[in-house]
Design a protein around this motif. Structure first.
Motif, PDB file in Angstrom:
ATOM      1  N   HIS A 167     -43.486  39.681  33.481  1.00 26.32           N
ATOM      2  CA  HIS A 167     -43.893  38.451  32.609  1.00 26.32           C
ATOM      3  C   HIS A 167     -45.527  38.232  32.774  1.00 26.32           C
ATOM      4  N   LYS A 197     -45.445  37.386  27.345  1.00 29.46           N
ATOM      5  CA  LYS A 197     -43.948  37.533  27.725  1.00 29.46           C
ATOM      6  C   LYS A 197     -43.975  36.430  28.672  1.00 29.46           C
ATOM      7  N   VAL A 198     -42.985  35.595  28.285  1.00 30.84           N
ATOM      8  CA  VAL A 198     -42.871  34.165  28.782  1.00 30.84           C
ATOM      9  C   VAL A 198     -41.571  34.309  29.606  1.00 30.84           C
ATOM     10  N   ASN A 250     -40.316  27.524  25.046  1.00 28.97           N
ATOM     11  CA  ASN A 250     -40.265  28.001  23.875  1.00 28.97           C
ATOM     12  C   ASN A 250     -41.303  27.764  22.698  1.00 28.97           C
ATOM     13  N   SER A 274     -43.830  30.501  23.789  1.00 30.87           N
ATOM     14  CA  SER A 274     -43.409  31.775  23.520  1.00 30.87           C
ATOM     15  C   SER A 274     -43.533  32.071  21.942  1.00 30.87           C
TER      16      SER A 274
END
Length: 1687
Positions: free
Chosen positions: A155, A131-132, A122, A125
């Motif tokens: 990702h 893109k995680v 989190n 990101s």
């Protein structure tokens, strides 16, 4: 010992300020321990200050980032310093490298725990634009290379736990050279066997690629262990090892001013508690005695369990958990510990020990629970609300002083908001016990307590994450946790951290302190007063932290070369699929491999690894032996000797991986996902109803020949089409259907029922009438006739280019362009003479003449001739010429101005051209002459000639739909539509109105006939050499429900599915002799899944043949007919699915399922094609048996073919002979039970061996795999033949009820198969015993079907399937021999009368059928389930308070159904069964499958109340069969027909001469299980022999006969009466109860005793007539036996 009030925090509020002042005076460099104030003062420089929430990078973060970009770095910073933000900045710096399209590079962020993975993902990101992806948990263990490739492509940053990365590297799904940067969070864990260390040692240091990833390690503690002042050498070594392993240099900041300002540091505080003064000697002695008792008896009664030491260890662990809670927390906590271990819900009912014992561990815990409860005083800990209450609880031993000290801490925070407290403990069980204990104290009722432990401890990842979220949000404010929460858990509002158990390592000390993130947070230690060891340990940890920081700064100032880490013991190999398995990952790999082998709730497959010491003179060596589960391809493996146990274990597991790979057991995935192998599909939703695909439709090749254009004579095959009306009153013209080639017999001889209005019907019969030679003139006339008739009746012959100009008309026959479109199909339909099959050339010729006149008559508009009077000749002048009025009666005419056919009703002498005509009510009156001139441009020439009243042809209807005859309604009055036309515009065709009547039926018949033609062509395409399937069955197989033809493929699909499943299963079983059941099931699932079947169907163009739309008569086009209506083709051809382009293409176009466009394109559900393929297999099974279906599957390229030599090889299963010999007595006994003698006893031994059996190398799983398929096939075949009139849905329900686990479990018990089951599970034994007890208490439940049946252990059902598989394999896959055994085992079969539906399902379907509305509502009265039903104007409400929601809903549904049945509403499925009260279908309608014969069902009770009785007795002992005759008796009122079936399972001669009395016939059938059946007919005779001797013995044993065998009593009663010269027993239905679908019967039987009168007995109420009669006969036999004995 009492606690002084001055030390009690409950009364310490006034001393708080004094304690704070003393803390501020503490020295900076040392920690002063002051017992009175109980405070450890933090250094002045570390006093917490308000944290600044600043997302701008701090200077020290930029400093660290610059260092990381230069070289591999291990960053040492305090917890909360923002190391994750440094990682996010690093990803931003490398964003260009991570976004290169030409070379995929990824960033990997590793965490040691699941909670950290979610949290750090989190942060990253929200701090980057990359893109995680987040990856953790066991789900990733089953991913293959393809799945990982999809994730990598979508990702740029992968945040995952270390084990997930290790597994993906092992699989070669991720390679080191793909990783741009590799970040280790909490990198101090990289040691020993941690996945961090394994990743680096196995895949980083051994990589020869130049593209190694950048390493970035982050930690708040460089070492994990405590380091004293004199052990600085050890500290240096640990740091050096960490640098070598991570190939990085340690770095920390030198200027700490900003760090100390930004990062708050909690206050240190100590709280002392007194040593426990309760030792609980007596209680501990009782618990110790209990432990000894269970450890000594750990093997008694469980001799089949594999490991005694493991059992003893489990008891010791339970004992230690209880006693530790007892001594550390108190007596009440020990009780709570037992509840936790028993998994008793604290919010549920009061803990009870009367629950069913599951195993020995639970019995141990429940006895311990009773012991503990006996020592608990009456006081409750929940009443603690004051210091006095706490003292009393401590004095009574309910809690300890340590718990009281924790209580003091929490009470301080009553008025603090927000409040978050984390309490760290060592033991997992203490987290739950302490959470329950704290929730009971009234003094801290403001505390909302939760707990978290490691995922491996409770296995619940979701609960772990939810608990953390609840703690962060404030839903929970006290969190009790183990060391799993020490690292990374970021809760900014946490203001209190309590070490309930003192930490043992420097890592725990630093990391747990870092959880206190809020300003002025407190870091508290609970210390035992006077325990110098604890105080010394705490001081040592504080000093070690200072030494560690100093050593880190020292190493930064030196130039230190990092030595690459070389592990001499590291070994690895690459599998055939390219995966890399090393010694570090081999052990976990083997465990994962075994855990994914097939198991059940009674057996968890896992390897048994034993390390033993080897005999060696020079050094101490160890070797490892691995014993695999019985369903693994490897059984036992011993590794090479090594110097230590751990290395020996790794080497042995690596060798096991090599051998598994050599055997092909690892497949294409590593680690293998053998349970859920997901085969690559061709597209999303392939084979499902959600996916709609565009397919072309097939045209009959029979219609595509060019003989219709020949100019020479031709010989045609003629088929007579005869119409047979049900009622005499209407006449029909018969036709001859002509083709240039012969049709198949089942196509050229068909019958089609055509349904008319007023409940009338006509049967159209087609039959071959030989050949006819047709010359070119006749052929031209025939074509003209067909063009006139088809277009005149169903289309039009006259066209107007301008619809507004009525005068411009063109004849179709004169248009060359349109004429070329008429004969796209080639056949002739010509009238034939009555009583013969000769063509009526008179009508054909006259129609041809009319066709010649029509073009010129259409163009003769507005003639200038003067109107003339009709000559007084009595003739009527038509367009064909003068005709007598009599010849026009009932004649068919063609109007030249409209090109339509009419049939003449009468000649209207009083109506002529000058008569008044009014077109409609609004129009002005005019004469007929004026109307025809204005409307059609026709000037009537004969002014005085009478008009004709004619009947026009109407629109074509679909006559294939049978009307609902059950709900007959009076048909509406049909208004006959007549018109008046002038004769001069009519061409007389020479036909009568009967031809028009027949023409109406032609489209419906030809539509069905064409379907037969295409079905025949489909059969020819695939089975040229074995046309074994009837065309009607193929037609049924390719017809979906959407066609509304009254039949569909659903029934054949059910049969075809079972045939396909068995054929594929047989191939897999034979071909893969070492593959376990799990992988076999996966391969079978892929082979028979809808996606695969759809692919096969498309490859063979089968979708073209599928019928998926109803018949639209208005769109029908016949040969020689102009297409009047056609759907415009708007299809995008790039969406068209053919075998050349079989992959579906997504489209956003609008489509309509069930409608074909003008080009033959139509949209269908993707699943429809796979269903049709299965139905075609079923059709071939019906026509050609299993062999015919097998050949068809081969033609479809279904992979079912194999080398026939594999069958012989499968019959000789290699099993240790000593095992077979040891169990030989049991095997022989079981053979008698089965009535089958095995050629290879090893197969039977394998069939009864459960995987939990110790010391075995085989189990029944593979045989269960093949047995399940063959059982499903044979039962489906039996039901399909026995119940041909039932709907496919009900057939499916019958099959499910016949072969479900519950039903098969009863079969196993009924035939005592459970007593032969070999297993090693105490839980399974207990389940079987419990199941048997229930059956003994309620024998009726053993014959119940459907949802009411009691659930039995699955192992009992498995053994029935495995035994079936063993017989199948032993018999050389002769399933007919197997069926002989299965019929006896499975009888009585479930029938519609004995099938029960689940009440909820029945209620839902009834509401759907009746269009009722219902709603499950939230009950306001506290009921578990409540439903509101709206049935028309009525409203019904029912409630249930049963605790279980599913049971409550079932209860509600049952109540409503009972009420609705009383009101006359019942389930629609019972409508078809109402007339079959005994549930047996008619014998006449029974369907016979060629090559798949099954016993026919017995005749249904007729008008004479015929009663059917059965008796079946089998000879297992080898005695004379004459004493044990299996009888089947049919009893009627007038005569007795006795069908005897004598079955000898011992192989001896079973024949016996039997004579019976006059007027009786007995059919004797002798079966010897060799496949031969002999039939004898015993004719009538005046002699009477007693067919059953030793009758008294049979009567004595009769009471032991099971309930389902009571029909034996009927035959015994007959023989008893005959032997004693008594009157024949008479059965009479005494009473019936219930409605038709749930009726119960009671029978009365009476026997006349000569000279004494009558004896009478009444049966109990039973759901089956047969059993009710048998019960009455049984009672009568008992009465007669006692009567005879007394006589």
């Amino acid at each position: 010992m009492e606690i002084p009030d001055e030390d009690d925090p409950l009364v310490l509020k006034s001393k708080k300020r004094k304690a704070e002042k003393q803390a501020s005076k503490a020295k900076k460099s040392k920690i002063e321990v002051t017992e009175k104030c109980e405070i450890i003062a933090a250094p002045a420089a570390q006093v917490a200050r308000p944290a600044v929430v600043d997302f701008e990078p701090r200077s020290y973060q930029l400093e660290v980032l610059e260092k990381v970009l230069k070289e591999n770095t291990i960053v040492f910073l305090e917890t909360g310093a923002g190391k994750t933000h440094i990682a996010a900045m690093l990803f931003n710096k490398l964003a260009d490298r991570l976004s290169m399209p030409e070379e995929k590079r990824i960033g990997v962020f590793l965490t040691p725990t699941v909670a950290l993975a979610d949290q750090q993902a989190n942060v990253i990101s929200s701090s980057t634009r990359l893109k995680v992806g987040i990856y953790h948990g066991g789900q990733m263990d089953t991913w293959d290379v393809r799945k990982w490739s999809e994730e990598i492509d979508s990702h740029q940053v992968l945040v995952m736990t270390a084990q997930v990365l290790f597994n993906s590297l092992q699989l070669s799904a991720i390679r080191m050279e793909m990783i741009e940067v590799l970040i280790f969070d909490e990198c101090h864990r990289a040691q020993n066997n941690h996945p961090y260390a394994s990743v680096m040692k196995t895949y980083y240091h051994t990589s020869t690629s130049k593209l190694k990833p950048r390493i970035f390690g982050m930690t708040g503690s460089l070492v994990a262990t405590k380091v004293s002042t004199c052990e600085d050498g050890k500290l240096c070594k640990e740091m050096r090892d960490l640098e070598s392993l991570l190939d990085s240099k340690i770095y920390t900041i030198t200027s700490r001013a900003e760090l100390e300002e930004k990062v708050p540091t909690p206050f240190y505080r100590n709280l002392y508690y007194d040593k426990a003064h309760h030792c609980f000697k007596e209680l501990r002695r009782c618990l110790t005695d209990l432990l000894d008792k269970y450890q000594q008896s750990s093997c008694v009664g469980t001799c089949q369990l594999s490991d005694e030491n493991k059992k003893r260890s489990k008891f010791s662990n339970l004992y230690n958990a209880i006693t530790s809670c007892l001594l550390d927390l108190g007596l009440w906590s020990a009780v709570l510990a037992v509840e936790v271990l028993l998994k008793i819900d604290p919010e549920g009912t009061k803990p009870s020990v009367e629950n069913e014992d599951k195993n020995d561990e639970q019995r141990f815990l429940k006895e311990a629970y009773n012991i503990l409860k006996s020592f608990v005083p009456g006081d409750s800990v929940s009443s603690i609300s004051s210091p006095e209450d706490a003292k009393k609880a401590v004095n009574s031993g309910l809690i300890t002083s340590k718990v009281k000290a924790l209580l003091k801490i929490l009470v301080r925070y009553r008025n603090v908001e927000p409040f978050r407290c984390m309490i760290f403990v060592e033991r997992v069980v203490v987290t739950q016990v302490l959470a329950r204990l704290l929730s009971t104290f009234k003094a801290i009722d403001f505390c909302r307590t939760g707990y978290i432990v490691g995922v491996t401890a409770d296995g619940n990842t979701t609960k772990h994450v939810e608990t953390v979220k609840a703690f962060k949000s404030g839903e929970l404010n006290v969190l009790i946790c183990t060391s799993v929460a020490e690292e990374g858990l970021d809760v900014q509002s946490c203001n209190c951290v309590v070490r309930f158990d003192i930490c043992r390592t420097l890592r725990s000390f630093i990391q747990s302190r870092g959880r206190g993130r809020k300003r002025d947070a407190t870091y508290m230690f609970l210390l035992e007063r006077g325990n110098l060891e604890q105080e010394s340990l705490l001081m040592e940890l504080v000093n070690s932290e200072e030494l560690m920081r100093a050593e880190a700064l020292s190493r930064m100032s030196k130039t230190i070369e990092i030595t690459p880490l070389i592990d001499a013991d590291l070994d690895f190999f690459y599998t055939t699929s390219g995966a890399c398995i090393s010694t570090d990952g081999a052990v976990s790999f083997i465990y994962r491999y075994c855990s994914q082998l097939p198991g059940d709730r009674f057996y968890n497959p896992k390897p048994e690894i034993e390390v033993t010491k080897c005999e060696s003179d020079n050094e101490e060596l160890f070797s490892c032996t691995i014993t695999f589960p019985p369903n693994a391809p490897l059984h036992v493996l011993t590794g090479l000797p090594k110097r230590n146990k751990q290395l020996a274990k790794k080497v042995a597991c690596l060798e096991a991986c090599r051998q598994l790979d050599a055997l092909g057991a690892l497949g294409e995935r590593h680690p293998p996902e053998v349970r859920e192998e997901k085969m690559a599909s061709e597209g999303p939703g392939l084979g499902s109803t959600k996916l709609k695909e565009l397919f072309p439709s097939i045209k009959s090749t029979t219609y595509q020949r060019q003989w219709i254009t020949t100019s020479t004579d031709i010989v045609l095959h003629i088929y007579a089409l005869i119409f047979h009306p049900e009622e005499n009153g209407s006449t029909y013209t018969n036709f001859g259907l002509l083709f240039d080639a012969a049709l198949d017999d089942d196509v050229g001889n068909i019958e089609v029922n055509l349904y008319l209005t007023k409940n009338r019907a006509v049967k159209a019969k087609l039959s071959s009438a030989g050949q006819r030679r047709v010359d070119s003139v006749q052929l031209a006339a025939a074509k003209a006739y067909q063009e006139i008739m088809f277009n005149g009746a169903f289309s039009r012959l006259v066209f107007r280019e301008d619809k507004n100009d009525r005068t411009l008309a063109t004849c179709l026959l004169s248009s060359t362009e349109k004429a070329n479109e008429l004969w796209s199909e080639t056949y002739l339909l010509l009238p034939i003479l009555d009583g013969s099959c000769d063509i009526d050339w008179n009508i054909v010729t006259r129609c041809a003449d009319a066709a010649k006149l029509l073009p010129s008559l259409c163009s003769e508009l507005n003639k200038t001739e003067v109107c003339m009077e009709r000559p007084d000749t009595g003739l009527i002048y038509t367009a064909s010429g003068p005709v007598s009025p009599g010849a026009l009666q009932d004649a068919v005419v063609l109007t030249v101005h409209t090109g339509k056919l009419f049939s003449i009703v009468e000649v209207l002498e009083d109506l002529g051209a000058q008569s008044t005509f009014k077109e409609n009510e609004e129009s002005e009156p005019c004469t007929y002459e004026e109307f025809y001139l204005r409307k059609h441009g026709r000037l009537l020439r004969y002014q005085t000639q009478p008009f004709l009243r004619v009947k026009p042809t109407h629109a074509v209807h679909n006559h294939l739909h049978e009307p609902d005859r059950k709900n007959k309604q009076k048909p509406a009055a049909i208004v006959k539509n007549f018109v008046e036309i002038p004769p001069e515009l009519c061409l007389v065709l020479g036909a009568r109105s009967s031809m028009i009547r027949s023409l109406y039926l032609v489209p419906s018949f030809m539509y069905r006939f064409t379907a037969y033609i295409i079905s025949s062509e489909l059969r020819t395409k695939f089975t040229k050499h074995f046309p074994c399937a009837h065309a009607s069955k193929i037609l049924e197989a390719r017809t979906s429900l959407r066609c509304q033809d009254g039949f569909s493929y659903e029934g054949l699909e059910l049969l075809g599915d079972s045939v396909l499943k068995y054929a594929v299963t047989r191939k897999l079983y034979l071909l893969h002799s070492t593959m376990h059941e799990g992988e076999l099931s996966d391969r079978r699932s892929h082979a028979i899944c809808n996606s695969t079947l759809r692919k096969l169907a498309v490859a063979q163009d089968l979708p073209m043949y599928v019928r998926d739309e109803p018949f639209y008569p208005s769109c029908w086009v016949g040969a020689g007919m102009y297409r009047q209506r056609s759907r415009k083709c708007c299809c995008r051809l790039d969406n068209l699915v053919t075998k050349e382009s079989s992959k579906p293409r997504p489209t956003d176009a609008t489509y309509y399922v069930g409608k074909t466009c003008g080009q033959g394109h139509r949209w269908m559900c993707s699943k429809t094609t796979s269903d049709a393929l299965e139905a075609l297999i079923g059709a071939y099974a019906v026509g050609g048996g299993f062999d015919g279906a097998l050949e068809f599957m081969k033609a479809l390229q279904v992979d079912v073919d194999f080398d026939s030599g594999l069958i012989a090889a499968s019959q000789h299963r290699p099993v240790p002979l000593d095992a077979v010999q040891f169990h030989m007595p049991a095997l022989l006994s079981l053979e008698k039970e089965l009535c089958y003698t095995f050629q290879n006893k090893a197969l039977l031994l394998e069939a009864i061996t459960h995987a939990s059996t110790p010391d075995t190398v085989f189990c029944y799983q593979r045989l269960e795999f093949i047995g399940d398929a063959v059982l499903d096939f044979l039962v489906t075949r039996h039901l399909f033949t026995s119940h041909p009139g039932l709907s496919p849905g009900l057939l499916s329900d019958l099959r499910s009820a016949s072969v479900n686990n519950d039903c098969l479990a009863r079969v196993a018990v009924k035939h005592r198969l459970h007593s032969y089951l070999r297993h090693g599970s105490a839980e399974l034994r207990a389940k079987i015993t419990s199941f048997l007890d229930v059956l003994d208490r309620d024998p009726e439940c053993s014959v119940m079907f459907g949802f009411k049946a009691l659930s039995g252990p699955k192992a009992l059902a498995d053994i029935v399937e495995s035994v079936a598989g063993a017989i199948l394999v032993d018999s050389g896959f002769d399933f007919e021999k197997l069926w002989v055994v299965l019929k006896r085992l499975l009888s009585p079969f479930v029938t519609p009368a004995t099938l029960s539906f689940h009440p909820v399902r029945e209620f839902h379907e009834l509401c759907s059928y009746k269009s009722w509305e219902f709603e499950w509502v939230q009950s306001s009265s506290g009921a578990t389930a409540e439903i509101l039903l709206k049935a028309g104007e009525q409203r019904f409400t029912e409630v249930s308070s049963i605790k279980n929601k599913k049971d409550a809903r079932k209860d509600v549904a049952e109540k409503l159904l009972t009420m609705l049945k009383d009101l006359g509403h019942r389930h629609p499925r019972w409508d078809s069964l109402a007339q079959e009260e005994d549930g047996v279908p008619s014998h006449e309608n029974a369907l016979e499958l060629k090559g798949m014969q099954d016993e026919q069902m017995r005749p249904r009770s007729g008008a004479n109340e015929q009663t059917i009785c059965n008796m079946e007795i089998t000879n297992f002992s080898g005695q004379e069969v004459s004493e044990q005759l299996p009888l089947q008796i049919d009893v009627t009122e007038e005569q007795m027909t006795c069908n005897l079936t004598i079955t000898d399972c011992s192989g001896q001669d079973a024949s016996e001469k039997i004579d019976i009395t006059e007027k009786n016939t007995r059919n004797v059938e002798t079966t010897d299980y060799s496949g031969q059946v002999e039939h004898n007919q015993a004719h009538t005779s005046s002699k009477c022999f007693v067919p059953i001797r030793n009758l008294d013995v049979d009567l004595e044993s009769l009471t032991a006969v099971r309930t389902e065998m009571t029909n034996c009593a009927i035959a015994l009663l007959q023989d008893f009466c005959s032997q004693r010269k008594l009157g024949s027993p008479k059965f009479e239905a005494k009473e019936r109860r219930g409605v038709a679908q749930g009726r119960w019967f009671s029978f009365t039987v009476s026997v006349e005793i000569p000279g004494e009168g009558f004896l009478e007995q009444v049966s109990c109420f039973m759901a089956n007539k047969e059993r009710a009669m048998g019960d009455a006969a049984k009672k009568m036999l008992q009465l007669l036996s006692s009567f005879a004995s007394s006589s």
